[in-house]
Design an enzyme around this catalytic site. Structure first.
Site, mmCIF file in Angstrom:
data_model
loop_
_atom_site.group_PDB
_atom_site.id
_atom_site.type_symbol
_atom_site.label_atom_id
_atom_site.label_comp_id
_atom_site.label_asym_id
_atom_site.label_seq_id
_atom_site.Cartn_x
_atom_site.Cartn_y
_atom_site.Cartn_z
ATOM 1 N N HIS A 91 72.916 -47.324 -37.221
ATOM 2 C CA HIS A 91 72.431 -48.302 -38.190
ATOM 3 C C HIS A 91 72.830 -49.737 -37.854
ATOM 4 O O HIS A 91 72.431 -50.660 -38.557
ATOM 5 C CB HIS A 91 72.919 -47.963 -39.599
ATOM 6 C CG HIS A 91 74.364 -48.286 -39.820
ATOM 7 N ND1 HIS A 91 75.377 -47.485 -39.373
ATOM 8 C CD2 HIS A 91 74.969 -49.344 -40.420
ATOM 9 C CE1 HIS A 91 76.543 -48.012 -39.699
ATOM 10 N NE2 HIS A 91 76.333 -49.150 -40.329
HETATM 11 C C1 UD1 Z 1 76.113 -52.369 -44.560
HETATM 12 C C2 UD1 Z 1 77.341 -53.087 -44.011
HETATM 13 C C3 UD1 Z 1 77.856 -52.358 -42.791
HETATM 14 C C4 UD1 Z 1 78.053 -50.872 -43.069
HETATM 15 C C5 UD1 Z 1 76.770 -50.298 -43.629
HETATM 16 C C6 UD1 Z 1 76.904 -48.841 -43.984
HETATM 17 C C7 UD1 Z 1 77.484 -55.534 -44.227
HETATM 18 C C8 UD1 Z 1 77.326 -56.812 -43.514
HETATM 19 N N1 UD1 Z 1 77.024 -54.432 -43.595
HETATM 20 O O1 UD1 Z 1 75.100 -52.460 -43.567
HETATM 21 O O2 UD1 Z 1 79.102 -52.913 -42.410
HETATM 22 O O3 UD1 Z 1 78.420 -50.228 -41.886
HETATM 23 O O4 UD1 Z 1 76.425 -51.026 -44.816
HETATM 24 O O5 UD1 Z 1 75.698 -48.321 -44.439
HETATM 25 O O6 UD1 Z 1 77.984 -55.518 -45.323
HETATM 26 N N2 UD1 Z 1 68.868 -50.390 -47.898
HETATM 27 C C9 UD1 Z 1 68.222 -49.484 -48.705
HETATM 28 N N3 UD1 Z 1 68.956 -48.876 -49.690
HETATM 29 C C10 UD1 Z 1 70.261 -49.121 -49.901
HETATM 30 C C11 UD1 Z 1 70.890 -50.050 -49.084
HETATM 31 C C12 UD1 Z 1 70.205 -50.667 -48.084
HETATM 32 O O7 UD1 Z 1 67.048 -49.236 -48.558
HETATM 33 O O8 UD1 Z 1 70.861 -48.522 -50.809
HETATM 34 C C13 UD1 Z 1 68.106 -51.029 -46.817
HETATM 35 C C14 UD1 Z 1 67.519 -52.354 -47.188
HETATM 36 O O9 UD1 Z 1 66.316 -52.477 -46.550
HETATM 37 C C15 UD1 Z 1 68.495 -53.342 -46.593
HETATM 38 C C16 UD1 Z 1 68.964 -52.616 -45.356
HETATM 39 O O10 UD1 Z 1 68.969 -51.237 -45.715
HETATM 40 O O11 UD1 Z 1 67.909 -54.565 -46.324
HETATM 41 C C17 UD1 Z 1 70.316 -53.019 -44.904
HETATM 42 O O12 UD1 Z 1 71.251 -52.907 -45.967
HETATM 43 P P1 UD1 Z 1 72.565 -53.858 -45.990
HETATM 44 O O13 UD1 Z 1 73.441 -53.456 -47.114
HETATM 45 O O14 UD1 Z 1 72.129 -55.276 -45.906
HETATM 46 O O15 UD1 Z 1 73.255 -53.567 -44.639
HETATM 47 P P2 UD1 Z 1 73.589 -52.198 -43.924
HETATM 48 O O16 UD1 Z 1 72.833 -52.138 -42.654
HETATM 49 O O17 UD1 Z 1 73.461 -51.029 -44.855
#
Ligand code: UD1
Length: 377
Positions: free
Chosen positions: A217
């Protein structure tokens, strides 16, 4: 008028912050330990809502017996700046209202830094669990979150001795640092027997079979075609020898579609894409895997604790102890290097060092509570 406190003066009111998936298994044992010491701790849980899908959040509350949040900030996904700012804006009034003795933040996600920054500006004490980890890679958003949180937190609770060394080198006074061990291992030890009894493997048709477990991821691996494709080429080769189970993070599912890789991924026979798993189902699979391939941080630690070989598909790790003492090999993202490392694991020629890092013993949460009491003035 006589002032009668609602709880004994010595009781510490602690806001425990969770935001994203890797936070839940760190905070659950800490809150449980606080509940075992009701005369000393009043724990509150604040969920920022950085992760919000049921599979990324709610299921972890159930699996880990984490009490429902006292406050949910409902922040959701956004750019780094918008998400961090939204957490700060919504967390500040909660701190002002609750007037906690401590705010406890864990890990390295945006919510960690945002909440720490709110507290330091309000003069409320912050403890950082999993302090001092460094990848030395400032292109990782998490590395920036770690560096800044450690600079401003009052109490730095470290999972391994290398973290203490980094913090001291960055000029943090010795008395603010306490080596407590790895709190994720508290959750792992508590839940392993239950996880092993689940039918996760059976439901995926993996009973009695060797399989690899894959998670991906990191933006640096999945957001760009030129970084994702070499990894896919390696997975094609590995899947021809061993089925690969791939619980797909929402970010990765989105980028596979956006980068036009859906057909290529679907064509890899024996690469089984499934929805993200809860904590117990994932532990069922990781504890029985022949091999784990990952770009996660926490999974490097869990595989070391479980004695399962782990190939880290990154150029660096902020958890070097898993390489020095555990089962982790940092292989990078080059196709041939990943295939060679997987072959070495499968034919038995890979490294075999394996020991339990110090204080990864299931009692870290108790040591965290002791430190909060000792450092409270
Ligand atoms: C975040 C953390 C990362 C961690 C990861 C675990 C930061 C900078 N990054 O990254 O350190 O390793 O979580 O998962 O804080 N999304 C969904 N549903 C959710 C959450 C996210 O669909 O419940 C999708 C959205 O499109 C979002 C993307 O995933 O834009 C990324 O989510 P985000 O929380 O921004 O970062 P992660 O890649 O999950």
């Amino acid at each position: 008028m006589i002032f009668v406190p609602l709880w004994p003066i010595s009781m510490l009111k602690v806001i425990n912050v969770v935001g994203a998936r890797p936070n839940f298994m760190k905070v659950a044992p800490i809150v449980a330990a606080m509940k075992r010491r009701p005369a000393s701790f009043q724990p509150l849980v604040v969920h920022t809502g950085q992760h919000y899908d049921s599979a990324m959040s709610d299921s972890f509350f159930q699996d880990l017996d984490l009490p429902n949040p006292d406050t949910h900030l409902g922040v959701g996904s956004a750019s780094h700046a918008v998400q961090t700012a939204a957490v700060m804006e919504r967390f500040e009034p909660v701190v002002l209202q609750e007037q906690p003795d401590w705010v406890l933040v864990v890990g390295d996600v945006n919510s960690t830094l945002a909440c720490a920054l709110v507290c330091v500006k309000l003069g409320v004490k912050v403890a950082h669990v999993e302090a001092g980890l460094r990848s030395r890679d400032r292109t990782m958003p998490e590395e920036i979150n770690r560096l800044l949180t450690d600079q401003i937190a009052d109490l730095l609770l470290t999972p391994s001795p290398d973290a203490d060394v980094y913090l001291l080198a960055e000029g943090i006074p010795r008395e603010r640092i306490r080596f407590v061990g790895n709190v994720m291992i508290d959750s792992l030890q508590k839940n392993l027997a239950v996880a092993r009894q689940l039918q996760t493997k059976e439901q995926l048709g993996l009973t009695g079979r060797d399989y690899a477990l894959l998670t991906l991821h990191r933006p640096s691996n999945v957001d760009l075609r030129e970084s994702f494709e070499p990894i896919l080429s390696a997975l094609e080769a590995i899947a021809s020898k061993l089925p690969i189970v791939f619980p797909v993070h929402p970010r990765t599912r989105k980028t596979i579609a956006e980068l036009g890789l859906t057909d290529r991924v679907a064509a890899i026979k024996d690469l089984r894409m499934i929805d993200p798993l809860g904590y117990l189902d994932f532990l069922n699979l990781s504890s029985g895997a022949r091999l784990v391939l990952t770009d996660s941080g926490g999974i490097q630690e869990e595989t070391t604790a479980l004695g399962i070989p782990c190939l880290t598909l990154r150029e660096n790790t902020e958890r070097p102890i898993t390489v020095e003492m555990g089962t982790n090999v940092v292989v990078g993202t080059d196709t041939q290097k990943i295939i060679a490392a997987a072959n070495a694991e499968l034919n038995g020629s890979a490294k075999k060092t394996m020991a339990s890092p110090p204080l990864w013993d299931g009692h870290t949460s108790e040591r965290i509570l002791d430190a909060l009491e000792q450092f409270h003035t």
